[in-house]
Write a protein that holds these residues in place. Structure first.
Motif, short mmCIF file in Angstrom:
data_model
loop_
_atom_site.label_atom_id
_atom_site.label_comp_id
_atom_site.label_asym_id
_atom_site.label_seq_id
_atom_site.Cartn_x
_atom_site.Cartn_y
_atom_site.Cartn_z
N PHE A 608 0.84 -1.20 0.00
CA PHE A 608 0.00 0.00 0.00
C PHE A 608 0.88 1.25 0.00
O PHE A 608 1.87 1.32 0.74
CB PHE A 608 -0.90 0.03 1.23
CG PHE A 608 -1.81 -1.16 1.35
CD1 PHE A 608 -3.08 -1.15 0.80
CD2 PHE A 608 -1.39 -2.30 2.01
CE1 PHE A 608 -3.91 -2.25 0.89
CE2 PHE A 608 -2.21 -3.41 2.13
CZ PHE A 608 -3.47 -3.39 1.55
N LYS A 609 0.51 2.21 -0.81
CA LYS A 609 1.20 3.50 -0.79
C LYS A 609 0.52 4.42 0.20
O LYS A 609 -0.71 4.52 0.23
CB LYS A 609 1.22 4.13 -2.18
CG LYS A 609 2.07 5.40 -2.21
CD LYS A 609 2.30 5.91 -3.62
CE LYS A 609 3.25 7.11 -3.60
NZ LYS A 609 3.50 7.64 -4.97
N VAL A 610 1.34 5.09 1.02
CA VAL A 610 0.83 5.97 2.06
C VAL A 610 0.79 7.39 1.53
O VAL A 610 1.83 8.01 1.28
CB VAL A 610 1.70 5.90 3.33
CG1 VAL A 610 1.12 6.78 4.43
CG2 VAL A 610 1.84 4.46 3.81
N ILE A 618 -3.99 10.07 6.58
CA ILE A 618 -3.42 9.38 5.43
C ILE A 618 -4.53 8.69 4.64
O ILE A 618 -5.63 8.46 5.14
CB ILE A 618 -2.38 8.33 5.85
CG1 ILE A 618 -3.04 7.24 6.72
CG2 ILE A 618 -1.20 8.97 6.56
CD1 ILE A 618 -2.22 5.99 6.89
N LEU A 620 -4.61 5.13 2.05
CA LEU A 620 -3.81 3.97 1.67
C LEU A 620 -4.31 3.43 0.33
O LEU A 620 -5.47 3.02 0.20
CB LEU A 620 -3.91 2.88 2.73
CG LEU A 620 -3.24 3.20 4.07
CD1 LEU A 620 -3.56 2.13 5.10
CD2 LEU A 620 -1.74 3.35 3.91
N GLU A 621 -3.43 3.47 -0.65
CA GLU A 621 -3.76 3.00 -2.00
C GLU A 621 -3.09 1.65 -2.25
O GLU A 621 -1.88 1.51 -2.10
CB GLU A 621 -3.28 4.02 -3.04
CG GLU A 621 -3.62 3.61 -4.47
CD GLU A 621 -3.07 4.58 -5.49
OE1 GLU A 621 -3.42 4.44 -6.68
OE2 GLU A 621 -2.27 5.47 -5.10
N TRP A 654 -3.04 7.80 11.40
CA TRP A 654 -1.97 6.84 11.71
C TRP A 654 -1.67 6.90 13.20
O TRP A 654 -1.37 7.95 13.75
CB TRP A 654 -0.75 7.21 10.89
CG TRP A 654 0.44 6.31 11.03
CD1 TRP A 654 1.42 6.38 11.98
CD2 TRP A 654 0.79 5.22 10.17
NE1 TRP A 654 2.36 5.41 11.76
CE2 TRP A 654 2.01 4.68 10.66
CE3 TRP A 654 0.22 4.65 9.04
CZ2 TRP A 654 2.65 3.60 10.05
CZ3 TRP A 654 0.85 3.59 8.44
CH2 TRP A 654 2.05 3.06 8.93
N LEU A 664 -4.55 1.83 12.67
CA LEU A 664 -5.21 2.72 11.71
C LEU A 664 -6.58 3.09 12.26
O LEU A 664 -7.47 2.25 12.38
CB LEU A 664 -5.34 2.03 10.36
CG LEU A 664 -4.02 1.65 9.67
CD1 LEU A 664 -4.29 0.81 8.43
CD2 LEU A 664 -3.22 2.90 9.31
N TRP A 702 4.66 -2.50 10.29
CA TRP A 702 4.73 -2.01 8.92
C TRP A 702 6.18 -2.03 8.44
O TRP A 702 7.12 -1.81 9.20
CB TRP A 702 4.15 -0.61 8.80
CG TRP A 702 4.79 0.44 9.67
CD1 TRP A 702 4.48 0.74 10.96
CD2 TRP A 702 5.88 1.30 9.30
NE1 TRP A 702 5.30 1.74 11.43
CE2 TRP A 702 6.16 2.11 10.43
CE3 TRP A 702 6.63 1.47 8.15
CZ2 TRP A 702 7.16 3.08 10.43
CZ3 TRP A 702 7.64 2.44 8.14
CH2 TRP A 702 7.89 3.22 9.26
#
Length: 720
Positions: A608-610, A618, A620-621, A654, A664, A702
């Protein structure tokens, strides 16, 4: 123009915070991005009580047997605090406060203060065991403070200056009493004492008494069976009162790892050879103490906030800040939809003043000033003629003592977590036969590393009270040896989350060697304090000796800079701490679990990109193209799904749990993403918080992933 100024100031604040060097930083809760992370302090601050006067906040806390005593801190934003004053320098109440004639006051002294402001004056009310109620009065919270010894047996009290001019105090454990105080604080109004809440009605101790919108509120800490915060409410000060629980089960994911079972309040000081019974941790709530014993305060804009404490392992008790949500006239700690639970990370209070992130104290001291820094406290009262700041050094003259715990003029400051090191230079050249001096950890059991003088020989020795170990490091230093300059360098590294410490020494100040094995730092109720760094010098042959000189006491906090703990712009994996599975973006839309070696992991479905959305928020993608983590529904249907388009329901706060761990917090439900580690059902966003052992399905480790899908080593602070 004002908005532009605030934006520039925020950018400057963030930049300054980010550019601080690791070694120079000290823990502050302020994340520099509009959020804070509990605890407010990563060192001990017990029994907090808080008030607001205009735009200023003041916090008072317990100091037990240490002097100077009764600390007052000041803040403009409830997050960043600075030392303001101590209410007194000496107890002046007997031998037990001086470690004389076999008497001591460990864990006694002064505790559970109540701070109030009324008619232009500040008041602090607190009890000293065996000496009764004490009142301190000042026109300026920086002091000086006038002292009145009221006496009596009024303890764990809170005071209310009522609108009709009467001054009430509530006090006692379980059975809550009300009494009226005389306006000059020379005593109590005769016949005014009464029981207002009978025993067994869920109230506890450490009361906080308020009048809000015409109603009377009492907030207390109840320990039956595991600790929670209770609130009582009535239309009159004498009641009748109704009660509710306003905070429960919130441990911040912290458990008491080790504690001593046979050293407690009222027990004798354990002498060398004592058999300490140290318990381990069983991972449940009984091994942790949830948020308890605190008060509430309002902001000029109408917001309410709560201050309370929890037990942070070897640190001792420390302070957490909670948003307060009023429901049906009750001040619940927590957020709408998640009452009673406090986020570890949340948005800072909405105040006019902008405060740069800062710690409450300067901890390192080169002793070049004409007085000690406020972080220092003596173990009991010092003998003033037996210590001095001279020629840029701290000089401690040795006095008779049968062991470290009975040594007078031991200078202490609280160990700070999560990890830290304290290093000091010791000039032992003026020690005489029988003298002992060095760097120690004040605890029960204690441990120290120092120089022992026997005749003309000086040996570097480590003493560990648990197991009664005396370890000679075989570094004999002869006074007449011209190669020996008399200075040794002593260091302690502590991991307060693991209750462990490691001692080191150096003869040249650059190359350090380990001294002995790691030392356990259990919590106990005799000192009723966490572990403390200690500079000491005494004579174990029960006579006056020479003196030791200390210089350049330096505290380093390698985990204080947390700017890299929020991996903005990084691609990460999220491994659930409960069962070791990875959060996986299912192409069908749900968030599931997958193993590291699975196809789901290999194809990027667990990456996931933050994305930064400001103020710690944030999005998450998922890197497998399924979209953004998004919360759909509420309550039992608060599913976490992958949605192509980002929305407000895709925002999470976060929660930095340190050491590469996080939670999260959904800003849609004010609850956490979690999974049942047993059933393995899809993730939901309806979890109230984590358990002390962090293995209930809400806590992740993470890890940063590079562009080729290779795991990058997450920076972790070295404990030792």
């Amino acid at each position: 123009m004002k908005a532009l100024f605030l934006i520039c100031l925020f950018v400057m604040t963030t930049s300054v915070f980010a550019q601080e060097t690791r070694g120079a930083m000290s823990w502050t809760a302020d994340n520099g991005n509009g959020t804070y992370t509990n605890p407010l302090f990563y060192d001990e601050f017990s029994d907090p009580d808080i008030i607001r006067v205009g735009d200023d906040f003041y916090l008072a806390g317990t100091t037990m047997h240490a002097t100077p005593g009764l600390v007052i801190l000041h803040s403009k934003d409830l997050v960043n605090w600075k030392f303001m004053s101590y209410c007194f320098d000496r107890f002046n109440m007997g031998d037990e406060f001086k470690l004389e004639n076999g008497k001591e006051a460990y864990g006694q002294g002064i505790w559970a203060p109540c701070i109030r402001y009324h008619d232009g004056k500040f008041y602090v009310f607190s009890n000293i065991n065996g000496h009764g109620l004490q009142v301190f009065i000042a026109e300026n919270p920086a002091g000086p403070w006038q002292h009145i010894n009221v006496g009596g047996s009024i303890y764990d009290l809170s005071v209310l200056f009522d609108d009709d001019g009467k001054i009430y105090a509530v006090y006692k454990y379980n059975e809550v009493h009300l009494i009226e105080m005389k306006p000059d604080f020379t005593g109590f109004v005769e016949g005014s004492e009464r029981v207002i809440i009978p025993a067994g009605n869920a109230m506890g101790e450490g009361h906080h008494f308020y009048k809000i919108n015409g109603k009377y509120y009492i907030i207390s800490a109840n320990y039956a069976p595991v600790g929670r915060m209770q609130c009582a409410r009535a239309d009159r000060p004498e009641g009748p009162y109704e009660t509710v629980t306003i905070s429960a089960k919130e441990t911040m994911g912290t458990r008491r790892v080790h504690s001593v079972n046979n050293v407690g309040l009222g027990s004798p000081v354990p002498e060398d050879g004592f058999d300490f019974k140290v318990s381990g941790d069983d991972g449940n709530y009984f091994s942790a103490v949830p948020l308890h014993q605190g008060g509430i305060v309002n902001l000029p804009n109408g917001e309410w906030w709560g201050i309370s404490m929890t037990d942070f392992r070897a640190v001792g008790r420390t302070v957490c800040l909670s948003p307060v949500t009023w429901v049906d006239g009750w001040p619940y700690f927590g957020l709408p939809g998640n009452l009673g639970r406090t986020p570890r990370t949340w948005f800072k209070p909405n105040v006019e003043s902008v405060s740069l992130p800062h710690a409450p104290y300067v901890r390192s001291d080169n002793f070049d000033n004409d007085k000690l820094l406020p972080i220092w406290q003596w173990n009991h009262e010092p003998v003033d003629k037996k210590w001095a700041l001279k020629n840029g050094k701290l000089r401690l003259q040795t006095m008779p003592a049968r062991s470290f715990l009975w040594a007078k003029n031991t200078l202490t400051q609280r160990c700070i977590g999560p990890v830290s090191t304290a290093t000091v230079e010791l000039d032992a050249s003026r020690l005489r036969d029988g003298d002992v001096a060095g760097l120690g950890l004040l605890n029960m059991p204690y441990a120290w590393l120092g120089v022992v003088c026997t005749g003309k020989a000086k040996d570097l020795v480590m003493k560990v009270q648990q197991g009664n170990k005396t370890i000679s490091l075989q570094r004999q230093m002869e006074v007449n040896d011209p190669a020996y300059k008399g200075t040794v360098y002593l260091r302690i590294a502590v991991d307060l989350d693991a209750d462990l410490a490691q001692f080191y020494y150096s003869l040249n100040g650059s190359e350090y060697e380990k001294a002995g094995e790691k030392v356990l730092l259990p919590y106990q109720l005799k000192t009723f304090q966490g572990s403390r760094y200690s500079l000491f010098a005494y004579n174990e042959k029960e006579r006056e000796g020479g003196y030791a000189c200390f210089d350049n006491f330096v505290v380093d906090e390698p985990m204080a800079n947390r700017t890299s703990n929020l991996p903005i712009g990084k691609v990460i994996s999220l491994c659930n701490l409960s069962n070791g599975t990875y959060a996986w973006a299912n192409p069908h839309g749900m968030l599931h679990s997958a193993g590291k070696g699975s196809r789901e992991y290999q194809n990027g479905g667990c990456f996931f990109k933050v994305h930064d959305r400001g103020k710690g928020r944030i999005a998450l993608e998922a890197m497998n193209g399924t979209g953004f983590l998004t919360v759909v529904g509420a309550g039992l249907s608060a599913d976490v799904r992958m949605m192509e388009k980002e929305s407000d329901a895709s925002l999470f706060l976060w929660q930095d749990m340190l050491r590469g761990q996080c939670m999260l917090l959904s800003l849609s439900t004010n609850r956490y993403i979690g999974i049942d580690p047993v059933t393995g059902e899809p993730y939901g966003a309806d979890w109230t918080g984590c358990c002390p052992d962090r293995k209930d399905g809400t806590v992740f480790t993470w890890t940063v992933i590079d562009s080729d899908g290779i795991v990058k080593k997450t920076e972790e602070s070295e404990t030792y």
